[in-house]
Design an enzyme around this catalytic site. Sequence first.
Site, PDB file in Angstrom:
ATOM      1  N   ARG A   1       0.695  -0.882  -0.060  1.00  0.00           N
ATOM      2  CA  ARG A   1      -0.070  -0.323  -0.061  1.00  0.00           C
ATOM      3  C   ARG A   1       0.836   1.204  -0.077  1.00  0.00           C
ATOM      4  O   ARG A   1       0.528   2.094  -0.733  1.00  0.00           O
ATOM      5  CB  ARG A   1      -0.465   0.256   1.206  1.00  0.00           C
ATOM      6  CG  ARG A   1      -2.160  -0.873   0.585  1.00  0.00           C
ATOM      7  CD  ARG A   1      -3.105  -0.979   2.073  1.00  0.00           C
ATOM      8  NE  ARG A   1      -2.760  -1.134   3.436  1.00  0.00           N
ATOM      9  CZ  ARG A   1      -3.134  -0.901   4.622  1.00  0.00           C
ATOM     10  NH1 ARG A   1      -4.372  -1.155   4.771  1.00  0.00           N
ATOM     11  NH2 ARG A   1      -2.602  -1.965   5.538  1.00  0.00           N
TER      12      ARG A   1
ATOM     13  N   SER B   1       6.506   7.934   7.605  1.00  0.00           N
ATOM     14  CA  SER B   1       5.462   7.777   8.342  1.00  0.00           C
ATOM     15  C   SER B   1       4.689   8.529   7.073  1.00  0.00           C
ATOM     16  O   SER B   1       3.889   9.704   6.569  1.00  0.00           O
ATOM     17  CB  SER B   1       4.998   8.741   9.313  1.00  0.00           C
ATOM     18  OG  SER B   1       4.351   8.151  10.248  1.00  0.00           O
TER      19      SER B   1
ATOM     20  N   LYS C   1      12.723   7.615  12.736  1.00  0.00           N
ATOM     21  CA  LYS C   1      11.476   7.363  12.468  1.00  0.00           C
ATOM     22  C   LYS C   1      12.032   5.721  13.953  1.00  0.00           C
ATOM     23  O   LYS C   1       9.938   5.879  14.005  1.00  0.00           O
ATOM     24  CB  LYS C   1      11.245   6.030  11.823  1.00  0.00           C
ATOM     25  CG  LYS C   1      10.264   5.263  11.109  1.00  0.00           C
ATOM     26  CD  LYS C   1       9.173   6.483  11.028  1.00  0.00           C
ATOM     27  CE  LYS C   1       8.313   5.813  10.596  1.00  0.00           C
ATOM     28  NZ  LYS C   1       7.741   4.979  10.318  1.00  0.00           N
TER      29      LYS C   1
ATOM     30  N   GLU D   1       4.446   6.452  19.576  1.00  0.00           N
ATOM     31  CA  GLU D   1       3.252   5.988  18.407  1.00  0.00           C
ATOM     32  C   GLU D   1       2.525   5.226  18.837  1.00  0.00           C
ATOM     33  O   GLU D   1       1.427   5.001  19.485  1.00  0.00           O
ATOM     34  CB  GLU D   1       3.192   5.974  17.281  1.00  0.00           C
ATOM     35  CG  GLU D   1       1.630   5.525  16.169  1.00  0.00           C
ATOM     36  CD  GLU D   1       2.173   5.009  15.398  1.00  0.00           C
ATOM     37  OE1 GLU D   1       1.638   3.882  14.674  1.00  0.00           O
ATOM     38  OE2 GLU D   1       3.210   5.141  14.276  1.00  0.00           O
TER      39      GLU D   1
END
Length: 343
Positions: free
Chosen positions: A16, A126, A194, A201
């Site tokens: 994706r 991201s 990251k 997150e």
Amino acid sequence: MATDKPMQLGMIGLGRMGANLVRRLMRDGHHCVVSDVNADAVAELADEGATGANSLQDFVAKLDKPRALWLMLPAAIVDSILDQLEPLLEPGDILIDGGNSYYRDDITRAKRLADKSLHYVDCGTSGGVWGLERGYCLMIGGEDEVVAHLDPIFRTIAPGEGSAEPTPSRSRTGGTAPLGYLHCGPNGAGHFVKMVHNGVEYGMMAAIAEGLSIIKRADAGTSRQEVDAETTPLRDAWAYQYDIDVGEVAEVWRRGSVVGSWLVDLIADAFARSPSLDGFAGRVSDSGEGRWTVLAAVDEGVPAPVITTSLYERFESRQAGEFTDKILSAMRSEFGGHAEKKG
């Protein structure tokens, strides 16, 4: 508006994110050569204007020199693909890892490739499934000249300056951070940033989930309470008489709230599709970044209790603590003289 510096980029991995990175690049006037083990994914993007390749040899042959190749692959298979690509490449070619590799692996890979005069760039990416339209936040590590050469690619992929309100107190002029991408430092620095981003997150997701769960259980005083020596009684049942729609809470938090975020957007959408979240098993995976963030915190001596706890919560969701629970149950049973055995 199309880029004034169109470039060619090869993309390996058309999941994706990989496929949508290609689409975003092509929309802005860049040309992409694409490769994937799924021939249908290659054919779909070829129909949209990309140049498809049916093998890595074909892929490399269709790229102009010096070549720029972007890998959008699971971290576990990056090295095997690099091993296959190395003999096909020539000095000056650039390899970009846009996945979630461990930053220490980036340092090792960059040194290995440098021995063959190949360049390596790590690019933490991201944006998820919405990145095609919103753009992708990019955290980049690599040599200054190489990263500068790739700037038109990064500029197209990133969200751009209008994606957020200007920071009121920011007096610094120039730089690319307001555009949504940043050269963080030498090899590994991009994936290091990251990595920590994903650790943060984890903590944010855990806090949102816990808060909504507390709201859902605000009706605890309306149900019959267990009365025995092993259950702590709810002393003030009258204070927990609320039947609150957590889906609507998530919806209202999206608007004007200080906790409003893309993560809240996602859970509000999930509640809209399944108010009881019946389609979700409650099992939460971890792909490595949270673990690596915790390890870095230990090495640096930086307290990170929220991220660490959120990682352990993910372990617990997969019943990784089941044996621990059995031990606790056994000890409590022996201590209290009560049988808490299954069945």
